[in-house]
Write an enzyme that holds these catalytic residues in place. Structure first.
Site, PDB file in Angstrom:
ATOM      1  N   ASP A  88       0.854  -1.182   0.000  1.00  0.00           N
ATOM      2  CA  ASP A  88       0.000   0.000   0.000  1.00  0.00           C
ATOM      3  C   ASP A  88       0.894   1.237   0.000  1.00  0.00           C
ATOM      4  O   ASP A  88       1.970   1.236   0.613  1.00  0.00           O
ATOM      5  CB  ASP A  88      -0.861   0.041   1.264  1.00  0.00           C
ATOM      6  N   HIS A 145       4.814  -7.427  -0.236  1.00  0.00           N
ATOM      7  CA  HIS A 145       4.526  -8.686  -0.903  1.00  0.00           C
ATOM      8  C   HIS A 145       5.250  -8.769  -2.247  1.00  0.00           C
ATOM      9  O   HIS A 145       5.717  -7.761  -2.781  1.00  0.00           O
ATOM     10  CB  HIS A 145       3.017  -8.842  -1.099  1.00  0.00           C
ATOM     11  N   SER A 246       8.217   3.642   5.211  1.00  0.00           N
ATOM     12  CA  SER A 246       9.401   3.696   4.377  1.00  0.00           C
ATOM     13  C   SER A 246       9.033   3.622   2.903  1.00  0.00           C
ATOM     14  O   SER A 246       7.941   3.985   2.507  1.00  0.00           O
ATOM     15  CB  SER A 246      10.376   2.582   4.740  1.00  0.00           C
TER      16      SER A 246
END
Length: 285
Positions: A88, A145, A246
């Site tokens: 995200d 992911h 980050s």
């Protein structure tokens, strides 16, 4: 002088690592009254939607870090077609790698070799390829992911500073992603070589991977770990997580046909399709 530039400049003398470690200790506090207060304040400040989480009760998490790296419900992030967004966040920049250079922000480029810890040989594999930078804000889901299925062949820890990686800093601090502490993960995929770089930032206490646990902080030297038996991770599978926000930089040896609807600063979600590849042929570099 703009406020954004002032914010970037005042970070230079700040003791990045000391501040980050202190915040990291606070984020691991298990005192119920303190960690619950921190979590509730964070949810309110950043409007976090706990309905997506497997555990929606904020007080059920043992620490703030457990809450921050919370697992989402299986159907919260359906996987799209082709190349997947690994996290995200905001798709800050993307496109072709031109003469070993990637775009950080308007007026600022950085080299692939510097990003990979000075590895010129590895950088050559990505000439003519493509890249994408995804910035994870504090409110975002912080597990990373796999954008493609692949086999991990090498992991490189690169020490560095811990500047913030928000828009104000990327606009004003040159070579930001090649300055900050980072973890470089090299993969072989059906579309050729892929590298996923987990970039540390201000108050990021640690980076974790599913194959080796917590990686940072380590030492002040570049450390390389080769995997004689590659670690296989499937498309969409979790590969790691940030303890506080980050950036992820990913690059591919071959060209990517990015979706026409995408533009710099576009909000994206983990599992969203970013585009595809012109050929399934393995590209050797």
């Amino acid at each position: 002088m703009s406020l954004a530039k002032c914010f970037a400049l005042i970070q230079y003398p700040v003791p990045h690592h000391l501040l980050s470690r202190l915040v990291g200790k606070l984020a691991e506090c298990r005192q119920p009254w303190l960690k619950n207060a921190l979590i509730r304040a964070f949810i309110k400040r950043f409007k976090v939607d706990m309905r997506e989480a497997v555990e929606p009760d904020p007080t059920a998490y043992a620490t703030f870090n457990d809450f921050f790296t919370r697992k989402l419900k299986p159907d919260a992030r359906p996987l799209g077609e082709g190349l997947l967004c690994p996290a995200d966040g905001t798709l800050s920049q993307f496109g072709a790698i031109e003469a070993d250079r990637l775009l950080q922000a308007k007026g600022h480029r950085f080299s692939m070799a510097d990003l990979l810890g000075g590895d010129e040989e590895a950088a050559r594999r990505y000439r003519g390829g493509s890249y994408a930078n995804i910035y994870l804000s504090p409110r975002d889901y912080h597990r990373v992911h796999m954008p493609l299925g692949g086999s991990l062949t090498e992991m490189v820890y690169v020490p560095g500073r811990l500047f913030s990686v928000n828009a104000a800093t990327t606009d004003h601090v040159p070579n930001l992603f090649a300055r900050n502490e980072r973890l470089v993960c090299h993969f072989d995929t059906e579309h050729g070589r892929m590298v996923v770089v987990l970039v540390g930032a201000m108050i990021v206490a640690a980076i974790e991977t599913v194959w080796a646990g917590q990686i940072t902080p380590l030492s002040g030297q570049v450390q390389r770990i080769r995997f004689d038996t590659p670690v296989r991770l499937e498309r969409g599978e979790e590969m790691g997580r940030f303890k506080l926000g980050s950036t992820v930089v990913m690059a591919f040896a071959g060209p990517v046909g990015f979706d026409d609807t995408l533009a710099p600063k576009t909000k994206v979600t983990m599992g969203q399709s970013l585009g595809g590849f012109p050929s399934l042929a393995l590209i050797e570099r």
